[in-house]
Scaffold this motif. Structure first.
Motif, PDB file in Angstrom:
ATOM      1  N   SER A   1       0.853  -1.193   0.000  1.00  0.00           N
ATOM      2  CA  SER A   1       0.000   0.000   0.000  1.00  0.00           C
ATOM      3  C   SER A   1       0.886   1.238   0.000  1.00  0.00           C
ATOM      4  N   GLN A   2       0.290   2.362  -0.389  1.00  0.00           N
ATOM      5  CA  GLN A   2       1.006   3.635  -0.298  1.00  0.00           C
ATOM      6  C   GLN A   2       0.028   4.719   0.144  1.00  0.00           C
ATOM      7  N   ASN A   3       0.578   5.737   0.774  1.00  0.00           N
ATOM      8  CA  ASN A   3      -0.240   6.843   1.252  1.00  0.00           C
ATOM      9  C   ASN A   3      -0.219   7.952   0.203  1.00  0.00           C
ATOM     10  N   LEU A   4      -1.391   8.215  -0.388  1.00  0.00           N
ATOM     11  CA  LEU A   4      -1.492   9.223  -1.426  1.00  0.00           C
ATOM     12  C   LEU A   4      -2.537  10.257  -1.034  1.00  0.00           C
ATOM     13  N   ASN A   5      -2.060  11.486  -0.763  1.00  0.00           N
ATOM     14  CA  ASN A   5      -2.962  12.577  -0.334  1.00  0.00           C
ATOM     15  C   ASN A   5      -3.789  12.168   0.881  1.00  0.00           C
ATOM     16  N   ASP A   6      -3.097  11.584   1.846  1.00  0.00           N
ATOM     17  CA  ASP A   6      -3.702  11.134   3.104  1.00  0.00           C
ATOM     18  C   ASP A   6      -4.699  10.006   2.916  1.00  0.00           C
TER      19      ASP A   6
ATOM     20  N   VAL B   1      -5.026   5.872   1.935  1.00  0.00           N
ATOM     21  CA  VAL B   1      -4.276   4.632   1.786  1.00  0.00           C
ATOM     22  C   VAL B   1      -4.738   3.930   0.511  1.00  0.00           C
ATOM     23  N   ILE B   2      -3.806   3.722  -0.414  1.00  0.00           N
ATOM     24  CA  ILE B   2      -4.098   3.085  -1.691  1.00  0.00           C
ATOM     25  C   ILE B   2      -3.447   1.704  -1.695  1.00  0.00           C
TER      26      ILE B   2
ATOM     27  N   MET C   1      -2.446  -5.853 -12.168  1.00  0.00           N
ATOM     28  CA  MET C   1      -1.598  -4.863 -11.503  1.00  0.00           C
ATOM     29  C   MET C   1      -2.509  -3.735 -11.042  1.00  0.00           C
ATOM     30  N   SER C   2      -2.585  -3.523  -9.733  1.00  0.00           N
ATOM     31  CA  SER C   2      -3.492  -2.531  -9.159  1.00  0.00           C
ATOM     32  C   SER C   2      -2.713  -1.368  -8.554  1.00  0.00           C
ATOM     33  N   ASN C   3      -3.032  -0.156  -9.012  1.00  0.00           N
ATOM     34  CA  ASN C   3      -2.472   1.085  -8.453  1.00  0.00           C
ATOM     35  C   ASN C   3      -0.941   1.084  -8.431  1.00  0.00           C
ATOM     36  N   ILE C   4      -0.354   0.507  -9.458  1.00  0.00           N
ATOM     37  CA  ILE C   4       1.106   0.455  -9.544  1.00  0.00           C
ATOM     38  C   ILE C   4       1.667   1.680 -10.269  1.00  0.00           C
ATOM     39  N   PHE C   5       0.937   2.195 -11.251  1.00  0.00           N
ATOM     40  CA  PHE C   5       1.455   3.264 -12.106  1.00  0.00           C
ATOM     41  C   PHE C   5       0.888   4.611 -11.680  1.00  0.00           C
ATOM     42  N   TYR C   6       1.781   5.490 -11.265  1.00  0.00           N
ATOM     43  CA  TYR C   6       1.388   6.791 -10.716  1.00  0.00           C
ATOM     44  C   TYR C   6       0.669   7.624 -11.779  1.00  0.00           C
ATOM     45  N   GLY C   7      -0.533   8.093 -11.439  1.00  0.00           N
ATOM     46  CA  GLY C   7      -1.300   8.929 -12.350  1.00  0.00           C
ATOM     47  C   GLY C   7      -2.266   8.154 -13.227  1.00  0.00           C
ATOM     48  N   TYR C   8      -2.148   6.844 -13.249  1.00  0.00           N
ATOM     49  CA  TYR C   8      -3.049   6.024 -14.053  1.00  0.00           C
ATOM     50  C   TYR C   8      -4.302   5.729 -13.236  1.00  0.00           C
ATOM     51  N   THR C   9      -5.444   6.286 -13.673  1.00  0.00           N
ATOM     52  CA  THR C   9      -6.675   6.162 -12.886  1.00  0.00           C
ATOM     53  C   THR C   9      -7.774   5.382 -13.608  1.00  0.00           C
TER      54      THR C   9
END
Length: 382
Positions: free
Chosen positions: A141-146, A148-149, A166-174
């Motif tokens: 997991s990572q903390n993105l704008n407070d 938890v992703i 692959m889930s939430n691996i690429f930054y900015g890919y929504t």
């Protein structure tokens, strides 16, 4: 007084073993005739280079990571002689853990932050092909704008084919809530080895899955879904353990993670042959050389009798050289002379005799010759 000269024999290999061998290139010890140790070609195993992040070959009766970038934190795999490369592989009995590896700070999965190109690859030989079997797994997991992703990279089996998520691996890919799916088109077959590779190229944004070098699925991880678009880079969160075959029944071999994409190797190897598409044995074969073996001055070599098994298209070449001293010898001096098995040799004599042998596989690189022993028939002057 009449002097008689009687021929004698000197054994290399066989029941004596291969202690006379000084150097080996591309050959290894195996099982020959009569249960004796033989010389045969070494399989084309992966070797670590400067881009290797993780390497486990399951050799030497142990399961260890060869680069030092990872440590084994938990293991439910069993060593097996049913290997694709080398002498051993690992057997997974679907015990729910498989092999867990914890990365150090300099490894891809041992740190937080951006990751460049990568290549995850392994060989499998399934005993069963069942839905839900997991071949590779990483969760974090990572903390993105407070917020938890949750993140995940998973390769599993679905309807006899590969399914990679692959889930939430690429930054900015929504798109699709950050999920990227790759779907295989080739059916996995029980009892058959296949090579798997998940590759990402940071220059083009190409994410792809290949089986035995064949492209199964591909996605461009860019803003316009083409190679010309702006690339979304992978950013990993909290360091977490890598899992190999946590839910899988079958064999696994040659597990490797590289810090470059599939195309790095593809572009640099001869004839555009990727390291993952290599043959079982190198087409160049292998060579072993004995140390200079000491005899009495003036010893004459009469013949070489070798116990050789040469399957169709394979070959074993024998070479010899001799001299009264081995001072100043190098790889080319004295000159090597090729000799034939079980045929009379002329012009080879001296206090020191050295033997070399070249082993060559078949044209497809799938079969190795086997050399069980070499017998030197020689005569010592009275």
């Amino acid at each position: 007084m009449i002097s008689f000269c009687f021929s004698e024999e000197y054994l290399i290999g066989g029941k004596k073993g291969w202690s006379d061998v000084d150097k080996k290139y591309g050959v290894t010890e195996g099982r020959g005739r009569f249960g004796y140790t033989s010389m045969q070609l070494e399989t084309n195993q992966f070797s670590k280079d400067e881009f290797t992040d993780l390497l486990i070959d399951f050799e030497d009766n142990t399961i260890v990571e060869r680069t030092g970038n990872y440590s084994v934190s938990k293991n439910d795999l069993f060593l097996s002689e049913n290997a694709k490369f080398g002498k051993q592989s690992a057997l997974s009995r679907n015990l729910g853990t498989g092999l867990q590896l914890k990365g150090e700070k300099n490894s891809i999965f041992g740190r937080t932050g951006p990751v460049g190109s990568f290549c995850i690859e392994f060989w499998i030989c399934p005993s069963l092909v069942e839905n839900g079997e997991i071949l590779f797994n990483w969760r974090s997991s990572q903390n993105l704008n407070d917020n938890v992703i949750y993140q995940m990279i998973r390769v599993n089996i679905y309807q006899n084919k590969i399914y990679c998520l692959m889930s939430n691996i690429f930054y900015g890919y929504t798109e699709n809530n950050g999920d990227i799916e790759l779907h295989g088109i080739t059916d996995l077959v029980p009892g058959k080895w296949s090579h798997h590779i998940l590759s990402y190229d940071e220059e083009t944004g190409l994410l792809e899955y290949r089986i035995n070098g064949k492209l199964e699925d591909l996605k461009c991880i860019t803003d316009d879904k083409t190679e010309d678009g702006t690339v979304f880079i992978p950013v990993l969160g909290v360091p977490s353990e890598v899992e190999l075959c946590p839910n899988f029944t079958g064999y696994v071999d040659e597990f490797r993670i590289s810090k470059v994409s599939y195309y790095y190797y593809f572009d640099r190897l001869a004839d555009n042959a990727s390291h993952i598409e290599k043959t079982l044995y190198s087409p160049d074969g292998g060579v072993f050389i004995t140390k200079p073996i000491l005899f009495k001055p003036g010893t004459i070599l009469n013949s070489i009798k070798a116990e050789i098994f040469t399957p169709e298209q394979t070959e074993v070449n024998l070479y010899v050289r001799a001299g009264d001293t081995f001072y100043g010898w190098n790889k080319d001096f004295p000159e090597w002379k090729q000799v034939s098995n079980n045929e009379k040799i002329t012009g080879i004599s001296g206090r020191y005799i050295q033997i070399a042998s070249q082993l060559l596989p078949d044209g497809g690189g799938t079969v190795s010759p086997v050399l069980t022993e070499i017998v030197l028939d020689y005569t010592e002057l009275p």
